[in-house]
Design a protein around this motif. Structure first.
Motif, PDB file in Angstrom:
ATOM      1  N   LEU A 172       0.809  -1.220   0.000  1.00  0.00           N
ATOM      2  CA  LEU A 172       0.000   0.000   0.000  1.00  0.00           C
ATOM      3  C   LEU A 172       0.842   1.269   0.000  1.00  0.00           C
ATOM      4  CD1 LEU A 172      -2.973  -0.829   2.408  1.00  0.00           C
ATOM      5  CD2 LEU A 172      -3.087  -0.300  -0.045  1.00  0.00           C
ATOM      6  N   SER A 173       2.055   1.169   0.505  1.00  0.00           N
ATOM      7  CA  SER A 173       2.936   2.329   0.556  1.00  0.00           C
ATOM      8  C   SER A 173       3.653   2.472  -0.780  1.00  0.00           C
ATOM      9  CB  SER A 173       3.955   2.183   1.694  1.00  0.00           C
ATOM     10  OG  SER A 173       4.821   3.294   1.733  1.00  0.00           O
ATOM     11  N   LEU A 174       3.160   3.382  -1.620  1.00  0.00           N
ATOM     12  CA  LEU A 174       3.683   3.522  -2.974  1.00  0.00           C
ATOM     13  C   LEU A 174       4.802   4.564  -3.008  1.00  0.00           C
ATOM     14  CD1 LEU A 174       3.233   2.595  -5.937  1.00  0.00           C
ATOM     15  CD2 LEU A 174       1.769   4.609  -6.208  1.00  0.00           C
ATOM     16  N   GLN A 175       5.960   4.152  -3.467  1.00  0.00           N
ATOM     17  CA  GLN A 175       7.094   5.054  -3.630  1.00  0.00           C
ATOM     18  C   GLN A 175       7.425   5.153  -5.123  1.00  0.00           C
ATOM     19  OE1 GLN A 175       9.588   2.858  -0.515  1.00  0.00           O
ATOM     20  NE2 GLN A 175      10.263   4.982  -0.240  1.00  0.00           N
ATOM     21  N   VAL A 176       7.134   6.298  -5.693  1.00  0.00           N
ATOM     22  CA  VAL A 176       7.328   6.508  -7.126  1.00  0.00           C
ATOM     23  C   VAL A 176       8.454   7.499  -7.345  1.00  0.00           C
ATOM     24  CG1 VAL A 176       6.253   7.324  -9.258  1.00  0.00           C
ATOM     25  CG2 VAL A 176       4.895   6.042  -7.589  1.00  0.00           C
ATOM     26  N   ASP A 177       9.397   7.169  -8.210  1.00  0.00           N
ATOM     27  CA  ASP A 177      10.435   8.128  -8.591  1.00  0.00           C
ATOM     28  C   ASP A 177       9.830   9.161  -9.536  1.00  0.00           C
ATOM     29  OD1 ASP A 177      12.219   6.702  -7.116  1.00  0.00           O
ATOM     30  OD2 ASP A 177      13.344   5.877  -8.815  1.00  0.00           O
ATOM     31  N   TYR A 178      10.185  10.421  -9.314  1.00  0.00           N
ATOM     32  CA  TYR A 178       9.623  11.507 -10.121  1.00  0.00           C
ATOM     33  C   TYR A 178      10.762  12.375 -10.639  1.00  0.00           C
ATOM     34  CZ  TYR A 178       7.344  15.983 -11.144  1.00  0.00           C
ATOM     35  OH  TYR A 178       6.924  17.134 -11.752  1.00  0.00           O
ATOM     36  N   LYS A 179      10.637  12.766 -11.900  1.00  0.00           N
ATOM     37  CA  LYS A 179      11.686  13.580 -12.510  1.00  0.00           C
ATOM     38  C   LYS A 179      11.087  14.486 -13.577  1.00  0.00           C
ATOM     39  CE  LYS A 179      16.391  12.993 -14.306  1.00  0.00           C
ATOM     40  NZ  LYS A 179      17.452  11.993 -14.572  1.00  0.00           N
ATOM     41  N   GLU A 180      11.628  15.706 -13.690  1.00  0.00           N
ATOM     42  CA  GLU A 180      11.222  16.641 -14.739  1.00  0.00           C
ATOM     43  C   GLU A 180      12.418  16.889 -15.659  1.00  0.00           C
ATOM     44  OE1 GLU A 180       9.628  20.248 -13.222  1.00  0.00           O
ATOM     45  OE2 GLU A 180       8.214  19.245 -11.870  1.00  0.00           O
ATOM     46  N   VAL A 181      12.151  16.906 -16.952  1.00  0.00           N
ATOM     47  CA  VAL A 181      13.203  17.104 -17.946  1.00  0.00           C
ATOM     48  C   VAL A 181      12.736  18.154 -18.943  1.00  0.00           C
ATOM     49  CG1 VAL A 181      14.611  16.028 -19.737  1.00  0.00           C
ATOM     50  CG2 VAL A 181      13.985  14.715 -17.713  1.00  0.00           C
ATOM     51  N   VAL A 182      13.554  19.154 -19.179  1.00  0.00           N
ATOM     52  CA  VAL A 182      13.230  20.177 -20.167  1.00  0.00           C
ATOM     53  C   VAL A 182      13.373  19.582 -21.569  1.00  0.00           C
ATOM     54  CG1 VAL A 182      13.847  22.441 -21.099  1.00  0.00           C
ATOM     55  CG2 VAL A 182      13.976  22.022 -18.643  1.00  0.00           C
ATOM     56  N   LEU A 183      12.364  19.807 -22.408  1.00  0.00           N
ATOM     57  CA  LEU A 183      12.354  19.226 -23.749  1.00  0.00           C
ATOM     58  C   LEU A 183      13.077  20.108 -24.760  1.00  0.00           C
ATOM     59  CD1 LEU A 183       8.627  18.069 -23.953  1.00  0.00           C
ATOM     60  CD2 LEU A 183      10.625  16.595 -23.669  1.00  0.00           C
ATOM     61  N   GLU A 184      13.633  19.460 -25.764  1.00  0.00           N
ATOM     62  CA  GLU A 184      14.186  20.145 -26.924  1.00  0.00           C
ATOM     63  C   GLU A 184      13.678  19.444 -28.177  1.00  0.00           C
ATOM     64  OE1 GLU A 184      18.399  20.497 -26.924  1.00  0.00           O
ATOM     65  OE2 GLU A 184      18.496  21.528 -24.985  1.00  0.00           O
ATOM     66  N   VAL A 185      13.478  20.214 -29.222  1.00  0.00           N
ATOM     67  CA  VAL A 185      13.051  19.615 -30.489  1.00  0.00           C
ATOM     68  C   VAL A 185      14.102  18.599 -30.935  1.00  0.00           C
ATOM     69  CG1 VAL A 185      12.607  20.061 -32.938  1.00  0.00           C
ATOM     70  CG2 VAL A 185      11.733  21.631 -31.196  1.00  0.00           C
ATOM     71  N   GLY A 186      13.650  17.405 -31.310  1.00  0.00           N
ATOM     72  CA  GLY A 186      14.563  16.344 -31.727  1.00  0.00           C
ATOM     73  C   GLY A 186      14.815  15.320 -30.650  1.00  0.00           C
ATOM     74  N   ASP A 187      14.450  15.613 -29.392  1.00  0.00           N
ATOM     75  CA  ASP A 187      14.605  14.624 -28.328  1.00  0.00           C
ATOM     76  C   ASP A 187      13.826  13.364 -28.681  1.00  0.00           C
ATOM     77  OD1 ASP A 187      16.172  16.231 -26.773  1.00  0.00           O
ATOM     78  OD2 ASP A 187      14.606  16.803 -25.361  1.00  0.00           O
ATOM     79  N   CYS A 188      14.444  12.208 -28.458  1.00  0.00           N
ATOM     80  CA  CYS A 188      13.774  10.928 -28.691  1.00  0.00           C
ATOM     81  C   CYS A 188      13.837  10.110 -27.407  1.00  0.00           C
ATOM     82  CB  CYS A 188      14.434  10.166 -29.840  1.00  0.00           C
ATOM     83  SG  CYS A 188      13.545   8.664 -30.318  1.00  0.00           S
ATOM     84  N   PHE A 189      12.669   9.690 -26.916  1.00  0.00           N
ATOM     85  CA  PHE A 189      12.597   8.937 -25.664  1.00  0.00           C
ATOM     86  C   PHE A 189      12.266   7.483 -25.961  1.00  0.00           C
ATOM     87  CE2 PHE A 189      11.753  13.310 -24.525  1.00  0.00           C
ATOM     88  CZ  PHE A 189      12.480  13.487 -23.355  1.00  0.00           C
ATOM     89  N   LEU A 190      12.912   6.603 -25.226  1.00  0.00           N
ATOM     90  CA  LEU A 190      12.659   5.163 -25.318  1.00  0.00           C
ATOM     91  C   LEU A 190      12.165   4.664 -23.967  1.00  0.00           C
ATOM     92  CD1 LEU A 190      12.871   2.223 -26.441  1.00  0.00           C
ATOM     93  CD2 LEU A 190      15.284   2.261 -25.741  1.00  0.00           C
ATOM     94  N   LEU A 191      10.985   4.065 -23.936  1.00  0.00           N
ATOM     95  CA  LEU A 191      10.473   3.368 -22.761  1.00  0.00           C
ATOM     96  C   LEU A 191      10.490   1.885 -23.109  1.00  0.00           C
ATOM     97  CD1 LEU A 191       9.051   6.293 -22.861  1.00  0.00           C
ATOM     98  CD2 LEU A 191       7.440   5.328 -21.221  1.00  0.00           C
ATOM     99  N   CYS A 192      11.128   1.064 -22.286  1.00  0.00           N
ATOM    100  CA  CYS A 192      11.258  -0.356 -22.635  1.00  0.00           C
ATOM    101  C   CYS A 192      11.210  -1.240 -21.391  1.00  0.00           C
ATOM    102  CB  CYS A 192      12.540  -0.612 -23.418  1.00  0.00           C
ATOM    103  SG  CYS A 192      14.063  -0.239 -22.522  1.00  0.00           S
ATOM    104  N   SER A 193      10.878  -2.506 -21.614  1.00  0.00           N
ATOM    105  CA  SER A 193      10.834  -3.487 -20.529  1.00  0.00           C
ATOM    106  C   SER A 193      12.191  -4.164 -20.378  1.00  0.00           C
ATOM    107  CB  SER A 193       9.746  -4.523 -20.817  1.00  0.00           C
ATOM    108  OG  SER A 193      10.060  -5.234 -22.009  1.00  0.00           O
ATOM    109  N   ASP A 194      12.347  -4.929 -19.290  1.00  0.00           N
ATOM    110  CA  ASP A 194      13.642  -5.582 -19.041  1.00  0.00           C
ATOM    111  C   ASP A 194      13.934  -6.671 -20.066  1.00  0.00           C
ATOM    112  OD1 ASP A 194      11.669  -7.282 -18.145  1.00  0.00           O
ATOM    113  OD2 ASP A 194      12.705  -7.865 -16.312  1.00  0.00           O
ATOM    114  N   GLY A 195      12.894  -7.113 -20.771  1.00  0.00           N
ATOM    115  CA  GLY A 195      13.124  -8.094 -21.836  1.00  0.00           C
ATOM    116  C   GLY A 195      13.955  -7.510 -22.967  1.00  0.00           C
ATOM    117  N   VAL A 196      14.010  -6.180 -23.035  1.00  0.00           N
ATOM    118  CA  VAL A 196      14.845  -5.514 -24.034  1.00  0.00           C
ATOM    119  C   VAL A 196      16.167  -5.072 -23.424  1.00  0.00           C
ATOM    120  CG1 VAL A 196      15.055  -3.490 -25.550  1.00  0.00           C
ATOM    121  CG2 VAL A 196      12.906  -4.759 -25.461  1.00  0.00           C
TER     122      VAL A 196
END
Length: 582
Positions: A172-196
């Motif tokens: 029940l005690s949820l600990q979530v990491d939080y982060k803010e990142v300033v964007l720039e045109v051309g930035d490419c983000f990858l979200l992937c699982s551990d299988g990758v």
């Protein structure tokens, strides 16, 4: 997926994704993207989520799908008044409680229930907000360099054994990491699982990301390469590229710029970010103005820097940042322009165009306090045009005075200084109200000085411009005399008596003074409902102000009077010359 079909002034992204079961019978990974439609693109942005159901848990597939579908649905349903951080964290907390409760309702232990990792990213305006729990990952590729933006919540027992210590539905005690990142045109983000990411080195992932292929193809290549490398897990990759960015909003500008350090006090000859200081223009307790030269192109600019006295004052920093943001929002030939260079600043300051000319106080002095009426009306019209441009952006200037209006030798007017501006919808701090909003006493509207008075609106700026007009026409006089500066209550202001401008300057027509008097009334509701109506009356006789038509013509319309006198004198001279010939 094709790029979102949005206007260039809005956030625009391209997405590609691949989610495969791999060697497993069941795909317990889940991924999803939602791009806000219409106004939601501005208020909510773009949300991307990857979740990996924990294989040891019986409800892993349901858990990952619930995380993705629930986040994308519930986040876009949160109130617009909530920040991105508040919205996402409350949604994740609700999802976590449901997953945890579902597992315990079925009599499952914590680690055997409905458990999933989750990495979510929200792109809104010019910022990426990252929320992460578990061992899915978020990477960013910028200018050919890849960076991992999250850390795995995994405890390693041995080379072969590790376990998740944080996940959705685990407790029940949820600990979530939080982060803010300033964007720039051309930035490419990858979200992937551990299988990758467990089966591909960072160098290999980077190599695939840098390949000049479409994002759908690149996402598919990442999962295929992971499987080819021997991955025995589900494989998921989600790619999101930033194609266009909107202008910053106020909240975001304050957050980004407020992180920059204050620059030191500068002297002529010193250089900062490719700008060389030529001259100190103003140095006060609240800020500094420098004339600088951009060494890259030789352009002359004006730099405004915050005072070191307020280094730890968050309200002051927010107000300083607001000046630049306001200047960038509006563009008009009669408003000083904030300049943005390609080179990013390393300190907190902003740049403005350098203006040739003098302020109206200096101009009035040069005119020996007696400028032509037509000239003053022309100046006031330009000030009104500039301020109306601000009003169209729901912004009040609030510090209109002679020193904040520059006039060139060619007669072009430019309104400067956004330091006291107020923008509708933005929360004002106490220091804003006490120090900044009042502007200059001689020119500020009564509603700023009276307790419990009407809230200032565009008619407050109208009052200040009318004050400027009166000062210019009368050589620096006040329409309410010496008692004006001492007035601070409703009773004081209503006891004031207006002094007609033509008493100081006989060339001011009665009807023009009537227009001034109406714009200078103590009660905002008694002033003109619009600037355009006031300006029309400043240039055209309004019968409403001609009640004093029984006055001599010299008082009703001095310009016409003296023109008539001149014509009569000319005729008289001609007659005398003709008679002299006889």
């Amino acid at each position: 997926m094709n790029p979102s079909n949005t206007a260039s002034s809005r956030l625009r992204v391209t997405v590609g994704q691949s989610c495969l079961a791999g060697t497993k019978d069941q795909n317990e990974d889940c991924t999803g993207v939602r791009i806000g439609a219409g106004e939601d693109l501005c208020t909510k942005g773009v949300a991307a989520v990857v979740a990996d159901g924990v294989g040891a848990a019986s409800g892993s597939k349901v858990a990952s799908e619930t995380c993705v579908q629930g986040f994308l649905s519930d986040y876009f349903s949160t109130p617009d008044s909530w920040t991105v951080k508040t919205s996402a964290q409350r949604v994740m907390d609700g999802l976590n409680r449901w997953l945890y409760g579902q597992g315990h309702a079925e009599g499952l232990s914590d680690e055997k229930g409905y458990v999933s990792t989750l990495s979510a990213m929200v792109l809104r305006s010019r910022t990426a907000f990252i929320f992460h729990i578990g061992d899915t990952r978020v990477y960013r590729m910028r200018d050919g360099v890849m960076e991992q933006l999250t850390r795995d919540h995994r405890s390693v027992v041995s080379r072969q054994t590790s376990y998740l210590n944080r996940a959705m539905g685990l407790n029940l005690s949820l600990q979530v990491d939080y982060k803010e990142v300033v964007l720039e045109v051309g930035d490419c983000f990858l979200l992937c699982s551990d299988g990758v990411h467990d089966w591909m080195t960072d160098d290999l992932i980077s190599e695939v990301l840098l390949s000049s292929k479409g994002l759908e193809h690149t996402a598919a290549e990442l999962t295929e390469r992971a499987l080819a490398a021997g991955s025995d897990d589900n494989v998921t990759s989600l790619l999101l590229r930033v194609d266009e960015l909107p202008e910053s909003d106020m909240e975001e500008a304050a957050r980004i710029l407020g992180e920059r350090p204050f620059p030191p006090l500068l002297d002529p000859g010193m250089k900062l970010d490719g700008l060389e200081v030529e001259e100190i223009l103003v140095e006060s307790t609240r800020s500094q103005l420098y004339r600088v030269t951009d060494l890259e192109n030789g352009r002359e600019l004006v730099m405004k820097t915050p005072s070191p006295n307020y280094r730890d004052d968050k309200d002051y920093i927010a107000r300083f940042v607001a000046e630049e943001w306001i200047g960038k929002r509006v563009s008009h030939k009669n408003l000083v322009q904030v300049v943005q260079r390609d080179r990013k600043p390393t300190f907190l300051y902003y740049l403005m165009e350098s203006l040739d000319g003098k302020n109206l106080a200096q101009w009035l002095e040069e005119k020996k306090g007696k400028p032509a009426v037509e000239e003053v009306v022309g100046i006031v019209k330009q000030i009104v045009d500039a301020v109306r441009a601000l009003h169209r952006k729901e912004t009040l200037h609030q510090d209109l005075k002679l020193e904040n209006v520059i006039i060139s030798d060619q007669g072009k007017v430019c309104v400067i200084d956004y330091g006291s501006c107020s923008v509708a919808g933005l929360k004002e701090s106490p220091s804003d109200k006490d120090e900044e909003v009042l502007g200059t006493l001689d020119f500020s509207a009564p509603e700023y000085r009276m307790p419990d008075s009407e809230k200032a609106n565009t008619r407050a700026d109208q009052f200040s411009i009318a004050m400027i007009a009166y000062h210019l026409l009368t050589g620096g006089k006040c329409p309410y005399g010496d008692k004006w500066e001492k007035a601070d209550s409703l009773r004081d202001f209503h006891a004031l008596e207006y002094i007609p401008s033509y008493r100081y300057q006989a060339m001011v027509p009665v009807w023009m003074d009537g227009a001034l008097k109406k714009a200078l009334r103590v009660s905002p509701s008694s002033r003109y409902p619009s600037m355009s109506e006031w300006m029309h009356d400043m240039g055209h006789p309004n019968p409403e102000f001609m009640e004093s038509r029984h006055l001599p013509m010299m008082e009703r319309d001095p310009v016409k009077f003296w023109k008539l006198i001149s014509a009569l004198l000319f005729v008289l001279v001609v007659i005398l010359m003709v008679l002299g010939d006889f």
